[in-house]
Design an enzyme around this catalytic site. Structure first.
Site, PDB file in Angstrom:
ATOM      1  CG  HIS A  96      -1.108   3.848   4.810  1.00  0.00           C
ATOM      2  ND1 HIS A  96      -1.804   3.416   5.913  1.00  0.00           N
ATOM      3  CD2 HIS A  96      -0.539   2.734   4.284  1.00  0.00           C
ATOM      4  CE1 HIS A  96      -1.662   2.108   6.033  1.00  0.00           C
ATOM      5  NE2 HIS A  96      -0.900   1.672   5.050  1.00  0.00           N
ATOM      6  CB  CYS A 101      -0.957  -0.007   1.182  1.00  0.00           C
ATOM      7  SG  CYS A 101      -0.193  -0.548   2.707  1.00  0.00           S
TER       8      CYS A 101
END
Ligand code: A2P
Length: 347
Positions: A243, A130
């Site tokens: 994130h 990711c």
């Protein structure tokens, strides 16, 4: 007549698996049949898709019969256990785990960066980590204009990267702390609510954790550039699902922030979020649920004439995982690469 495909989601009950379901529906992926697979823990559970409730089945040897495409997000060991079975049954596997990412036979694809790599698949295509997906989407357009020599990344990674149970754990711990009780860590080694800690993946001899080395090695593979220098410090923070990353880029020659801004304002998969007056820049709560990587605070690195600083946030479950996988699937459909193949041989 346009084709539709028989699809299976391996890990359908997980955080990414559920997002895959939502995206296949909202993006109207051409599905002839959809199978939901997980462990026997969740067999019989029902999940909604296009107005119906589909029953989750236990993954098994025959689960991939008559399946064209498998979207796998059930962890590395589950992918290793089942990917070859799926490919031998004729399916193409888009795997969200790290099991096959560095395998030279397996393309590692971010559709905004290296869509051409998907054409070389032998049955398995890997979805990158990711943090790497989010970073490469944001910096690839700059790398096109002036090659990046060195990347220094610091990540602020949400609980979602460790799965649905980890997200619940942060909430439970927060409630416990507010009620004056001891928080109980289970999915994570330490309490994450009101805390942060360096990413808890295994450390190598040089002191880098696995997550950091994923950023190094995967970026090189995706960019097709083994010389690009990358270093990272990955940190888990008590954020639920997006994130953030602070990125320092070094180029051969100076890169004016204004040109970087112009390029990124037109880049695929990127949204520039910069309001210098209001001090408003990308934030995880604004990135959550969005497809684009939010980029901002682009500025000249005052410590290096050829350095550029930027800040980004991206939805880890969406672009960092499920969306990227569905975009790869759409690419396969568009390029007619989804025929099934038994050519992948696990080594
Ligand atoms: P299950 O719900 O049956 O445990 P997350 O990353 O959010 O934790 O989700 C992990 C996903 O992977 C879940 O759907 C989980 O199913 C699935 N999974 C985990 N281990 C296995 C396994 N051994 N076989 C099949 N699916 C698995």
């Amino acid at each position: 007549m346009s084709r539709s495909y028989r699809v299976a989601i391996l890990g359908a009950t997980g955080a990414v698996g559920r997002e895959l379901l939502t995206l296949l529906e909202s993006r109207n992926f051409p599905i002839a049949d959809l199978k939901l697979l997980a462990s026997n823990r969740s067999a019989g559970q029902r999940l909604p898709f296009k107005g119906e409730n589909l029953t989750v089945e236990t993954v098994s040897n025959s689960a991939f019969d008559n399946v064209d495409l498998v979207l796998a997000s059930a962890g590395g060991s589950t992918s290793k256990a089942w990917a070859t079975t799926a490919v031998e049954a004729g399916a193409v596997v888009i795997d969200n785990s790290s099991a096959f990412r560095m395998d030279p036979q397996v393309p590692l694809v971010v559709p905004e960066v290296n869509p051409q790599a998907a054409a070389n698949h032998k049955g398995i295509i890997a979805n990158p980590n990711c943090t790497t997906i989010l970073m490469t989407v944001a910096i690839w357009p700059l790398h096109q204009l002036k090659p990046i020599k060195r990347i220094i990344a610091a990540t602020y990674q949400s609980a979602s990267g460790a799965g649905a149970q980890a997200m619940e754990e942060v909430k439970t711990q927060a409630r416990a702390i507010l009620d004056g009780r001891e928080p109980k860590p289970e999915a994570f080694p330490y309490p994450l609510a009101f805390n942060l800690f360096p990413h808890n993946s295994p450390l190598n001899e040089q002191g880098y954790c696995e997550e950091e080395m994923k950023m190094v090695n995967e970026t090189r593979k995706i960019f097709g550039d083994q010389d690009i220098r990358v270093t990272a410090t990955c940190v888990r923070v008590p954020v639920l699902r997006a994130h953030s990353e602070a990125i320092n880029l070094e180029f051969e020659t100076p890169f004016a922030p204004e040109s970087a801004r112009k390029i990124l304002s037109q880049a695929a998969g990127v949204k520039l979020v910069e309001d210098w007056q209001a001090n408003h820049f990308p934030m995880p709560i604004e990135a959550s649920g969005r497809d684009e990587v939010l980029v901002g605070r682009i500025r000249q690195d005052i410590s290096h004439p050829c350095g550029l600083e930027l800040w980004l946030c991206g939805d880890q479950i969406r672009k960092g995982a499920a969306l990227n996988a569905v975009q790869i699937a759409e690419l396969l459909v568009e390029k007619n690469l989804l025929k099934g193949s038994a050519a992948y041989v696990s080594r």
